[in-house]
Design an enzyme around this catalytic site. Structure first.
Site, PDB file in Angstrom:
ATOM      1  N   ASP A 187       0.484  46.289  13.402  1.00 25.74           N
ATOM      2  CA  ASP A 187       0.451  46.226  14.869  1.00 25.74           C
ATOM      3  C   ASP A 187       1.257  45.008  15.336  1.00 25.74           C
ATOM      4  O   ASP A 187       1.520  44.098  14.545  1.00 25.74           O
ATOM      5  CB  ASP A 187      -1.009  46.096  15.340  1.00 25.74           C
ATOM      6  CG  ASP A 187      -1.838  47.297  14.916  1.00 25.74           C
ATOM      7  OD1 ASP A 187      -1.439  48.422  15.214  1.00 25.74           O
ATOM      8  OD2 ASP A 187      -2.878  47.091  14.264  1.00 25.74           O
TER       9      ASP A 187
ATOM     10  N   ASP B  85       8.265  50.212   9.547  1.00 23.96           N
ATOM     11  CA  ASP B  85       6.905  50.614   9.176  1.00 23.96           C
ATOM     12  C   ASP B  85       6.063  49.348   9.087  1.00 23.96           C
ATOM     13  O   ASP B  85       5.690  48.904   8.010  1.00 23.96           O
ATOM     14  CB  ASP B  85       6.959  51.359   7.835  1.00 23.96           C
ATOM     15  CG  ASP B  85       5.573  51.764   7.343  1.00 23.96           C
ATOM     16  OD1 ASP B  85       4.602  51.641   8.121  1.00 23.96           O
ATOM     17  OD2 ASP B  85       5.465  52.193   6.180  1.00 23.96           O
TER      18      ASP B  85
END
Ligand code: SPD
Length: 287
Positions: A165, A162
């Site tokens: 970018d 998680d």
């Protein structure tokens, strides 16, 4: 043409996509430059609190459930009996909360490089941190790439990546070396799931990720698209990769029998997300 008062809006300009997304703000709550990145918090008029990292929209109170549920539940239900889970990144703790909804999970270790993200989340998204004290949870602040490299072989069932970018601290989470560490740490049948950007805007990156996962030896891949109102294009994805024994699908039947407290995810959503849209299929099937 509306004449916007720029001071009332936060705008993420996504140069790489030729697009921008704005949320109207009441005020800036806080800003901290950590050793890794700049973390900003805003109060918005309609989306609750908003976390920005290095200029990119990360989480709002109103809609984070799409992302946190989709990065957690399909992977955990695709595995027949996930007991030991690792989250790399995830500092806002929303994914941790979702993982801990699964009673069969015995341990969850979250490793985020940046403690500032968790400090901000505890303060401005307390609901995402409500399970941090669960005895099954360990919250660490360290380099997740190193953690995975050093983890004992065949010691976990699911790894959830998680991250941000693939620029800055998140960059090293998208390459062969990292996936090799994940493959080694997973038990047979284990699942890697990673946020995999927008299938509409970032297809070359998505293809590169999928190819790297296959190159290092993951057997079955599935990219699940889902709505994500605050990220570029509004369409986002997670990619599941299995360290395979025999392929037995991604367990859509099990998903429909489990009742989880959730806002978006359910068995039918799991089933639907496994249906790859044509524009994605065409690219994935190209040899
Ligand atoms: N473009 C933003 C992508 C960020 C993905 N991670 C969000 C973290 C939520 N836990």
């Amino acid at each position: 043409m509306v004449n916007l008062d720029q001071s009332k809006w936060f705008t993420e300009i996504s140069e790489r996509d030729g697009s921008a997304f704005s949320l109207r703000i009441n005020k800036k709550l806080e800003e901290k430059q950590s050793p890794f990145q700049k973390v900003e918090m805003f109060e918005t008029t309609d989306f609750g609190n908003l976390m920005i990292i290095d200029g990119c929209t990360m989480v709002t109170s109103r809609e984070n459930f799409f992302y946190h549920e989709m990065i957690s539940h399909p992977a955990l239900l695709a595995h027949p009996a996930p007991k030991n889970v690792v989250i790399i990144g995830g500092g806002d703790c929303g994914t941790l909360r979702e993982v801990l909804k699964h009673d069969g999970v015995e341990t969850v270790t979250q490793i985020d490089i940046d403690e500032v993200v968790t400090q901000m989340s505890l303060k401005y998204f307390p609901e995402l941190c409500e399970s941090n004290d669960d005895p099954r949870a360990t919250v660490m602040f360290d380099d997740g790439i190193k953690y995975m490299r050093e983890l004992a072989g065949e010691s976990i069932d699911v790894v959830i990546v998680d991250g941000t970018d693939p620029v800055g601290p998140g960059e090293g989470l998208f390459n062969h070396a990292f996936y090799t560490s994940c493959l080694k740490a997973l038990r047979p049948g284990g699942i890697l799931v990673q946020q995999s950007e927008s299938p509409l805007m970032h297809m070359p990156l998505l293809v590169e990720m999928r190819n790297a996962m296959l190159d290092v030896g993951f057997n079955d891949l599935q990219t699940l698209p889902f709505p994500q109102p605050i990220y570029p294009s509004g369409l986002w994805s997670v990619t599941l990769a299995r360290k395979s024994q025999a392929f037995d699908g991604f367990r859509e039947d099990t998903a429909s029998k489990i009742a989880l407290q959730s806002e978006y995810y359910n068995g039918a959503i799991h089933h639907g997300a496994l249906s790859t849209p044509n524009f994605m299929q065409r690219v994935f099937n190209k040899k």
